[in-house]
Every structure is written in structure tokens, then in C-alpha cells.
Design a protein around this motif. Structure first.
Motif, PDB file in Angstrom:
ATOM      1  N   TYR A 171     -13.888 -26.942  31.065  1.00 55.03           N
ATOM      2  CA  TYR A 171     -14.145 -26.367  29.748  1.00 55.03           C
ATOM      3  C   TYR A 171     -14.425 -24.869  29.854  1.00 55.03           C
ATOM      4  O   TYR A 171     -13.824 -24.061  29.141  1.00 55.03           O
ATOM      5  CB  TYR A 171     -15.316 -27.112  29.099  1.00 55.03           C
ATOM      6  N   CYS A 172     -15.322 -24.486  30.751  1.00 51.10           N
ATOM      7  CA  CYS A 172     -15.703 -23.076  30.880  1.00 51.10           C
ATOM      8  C   CYS A 172     -14.544 -22.215  31.370  1.00 51.10           C
ATOM      9  O   CYS A 172     -14.402 -21.063  30.956  1.00 51.10           O
ATOM     10  CB  CYS A 172     -16.897 -22.929  31.816  1.00 51.10           C
ATOM     11  N   SER A 173     -13.697 -22.756  32.236  1.00 51.15           N
ATOM     12  CA  SER A 173     -12.576 -21.966  32.736  1.00 51.15           C
ATOM     13  C   SER A 173     -11.445 -21.869  31.720  1.00 51.15           C
ATOM     14  O   SER A 173     -10.730 -20.871  31.684  1.00 51.15           O
ATOM     15  CB  SER A 173     -12.056 -22.535  34.056  1.00 51.15           C
ATOM     16  N   GLU A 174     -11.281 -22.859  30.881  1.00 52.54           N
ATOM     17  CA  GLU A 174     -10.165 -22.857  29.930  1.00 52.54           C
ATOM     18  C   GLU A 174     -10.511 -22.243  28.577  1.00 52.54           C
ATOM     19  O   GLU A 174      -9.626 -21.725  27.898  1.00 52.54           O
ATOM     20  CB  GLU A 174      -9.653 -24.280  29.720  1.00 52.54           C
ATOM     21  N   VAL A 175     -11.758 -22.318  28.164  1.00 57.81           N
ATOM     22  CA  VAL A 175     -12.137 -21.875  26.821  1.00 57.81           C
ATOM     23  C   VAL A 175     -12.903 -20.559  26.934  1.00 57.81           C
ATOM     24  O   VAL A 175     -14.046 -20.544  27.368  1.00 57.81           O
ATOM     25  CB  VAL A 175     -12.973 -22.947  26.085  1.00 57.81           C
ATOM     26  N   LYS A 176     -12.257 -19.498  26.517  1.00 62.11           N
ATOM     27  CA  LYS A 176     -12.858 -18.164  26.593  1.00 62.11           C
ATOM     28  C   LYS A 176     -13.486 -17.799  25.248  1.00 62.11           C
ATOM     29  O   LYS A 176     -13.012 -18.220  24.203  1.00 62.11           O
ATOM     30  CB  LYS A 176     -11.795 -17.126  26.955  1.00 62.11           C
TER      31      LYS A 176
END
Length: 162
Positions: A8-13
Motif C-alpha cells: 500500500y505505502c509503495s503503490e499509493v503516493k
């Protein structure tokens, strides 16, 4: 839960910390097998994402339509589902100004997912005796990441265009 959060953290900026807070609670509930609480927290997270992105969309429109939409968003007497419908209609009205890649599949990939989560949250958040199983929570959590990712891609576009 940590692998999910890493993805989630890597894909959603550009995420709103409030969205993250409720998502973390949802995952903790899922891990503890508290599925009613999981879906309620996930619904709150989705709603937080929606209001964050919708506010930036209202700013982006910078017309009377944007002002009207912002006023509707601030009226918490209006149902979340009505806000979703208004958002979708206004996006359609401004489709020529938004890159097609951001709008493609939006109805299924975002609006339907948020509506599904909203329905489960509403059913679970009232004393109806409704239960939610692990598979339902898993499905909603799985669909949540790409839906939120697309919403924040829209927000990025709205922010760039101002």
C-alpha cells in the motif's frame, strides 16, 4: 498485515494520514479476526480518501460548479452515496479535461469498490446482526489498494493543474 501495508505505502503516493490510520486499524482488526470492525474501519478509510480527493477536485474545478460541490461535501447531512454520485457525474462532465487513463475503468475500479465497501460498512455498523466473514474482508482489502491508488492519482492530477 505488514506486507499489505508495505505494498500500500509503495503503490499509493500522497496518502492522507487519516486514511492510513483507519486502514491500519482495519488490518489490525482483520489480523485479530474481528471482521465486523475490520470492514467498518476500512469503510471509514475509503470515505476519508474520497473526501480528500473530492475536495481537491472541487478546488480544481475553480468554477461555480466547484464551489457548489464543495458546499455539498461540507454538508454532512448529505449521504456519502450521494456524494459519490455527484463526484462521478462531475467527473463525467469534465472528462475532456482529465487524461483518459485516469478515467478509464473508474466506475468499476473505484466507484464500485468504494460503494461495495460502503454497503458492507453500513450493514456492519448498525445493530442488525449482520456478520462479515474473512473472505469478504480479504476481498475488500485486496480491492482497496488499487482503488485508493487511482483516487490519489486523480488528486495528483488535480493538484498539478491548479
Amino acid at each position: 498485515p505488514q506486507t499489505y501495508l508495505d505494498t500500500y505505502c509503495s503503490e499509493v503516493k500522497g496518502r492522507d494520514p487519516i486514511v492510513d490510520l483507519y486502514l491500519r486499524e482495519s488490518l489490525e482488526c482483520y489480523h485479530q479476526r474481528c471482521f465486523l470492525a475490520c470492514i467498518v474501519m476500512l469503510g471509514v478509510s475509503a470515505e476519508g480518501c474520497f473526501f480528500d480527493v473530492a475536495a481537491s477536485f472541487a478546488d480544481w474545478m475553480s468554477t461555480s460548479a466547484g464551489d457548489d460541490f464543495r458546499s455539498k461535501l461540507e454538508n454532512r447531512q448529505t449521504s456519502y452515496s450521494a456524494h459519490l454520485r455527484d463526484f462521478r457525474k462531475l467527473l463525467d462532465d469534465h472528462a475532456k479535461e482529465i487524461p483518459p487513463a485516469l478515467l478509464e475503468g473508474l466506475g468499476i475500479q473505484v466507484v464500485a469498490v468504494f460503494d461495495l465497501i460502503r454497503n458492507y460498512r453500513n450493514d456492519s455498523g448498525h445493530p442488525t446482526g449482520t456478520t462479515v466473514d474473512r473472505a469478504t474482508c480479504h476481498t475488500c482489502l485486496t480491492a482497496f489498494v488499487p482503488a485508493v491508488k487511482r483516487m490519489y492519482e486523480l488528486k495528483d492530477f488535480f493538484g498539478e493543474e491548479q
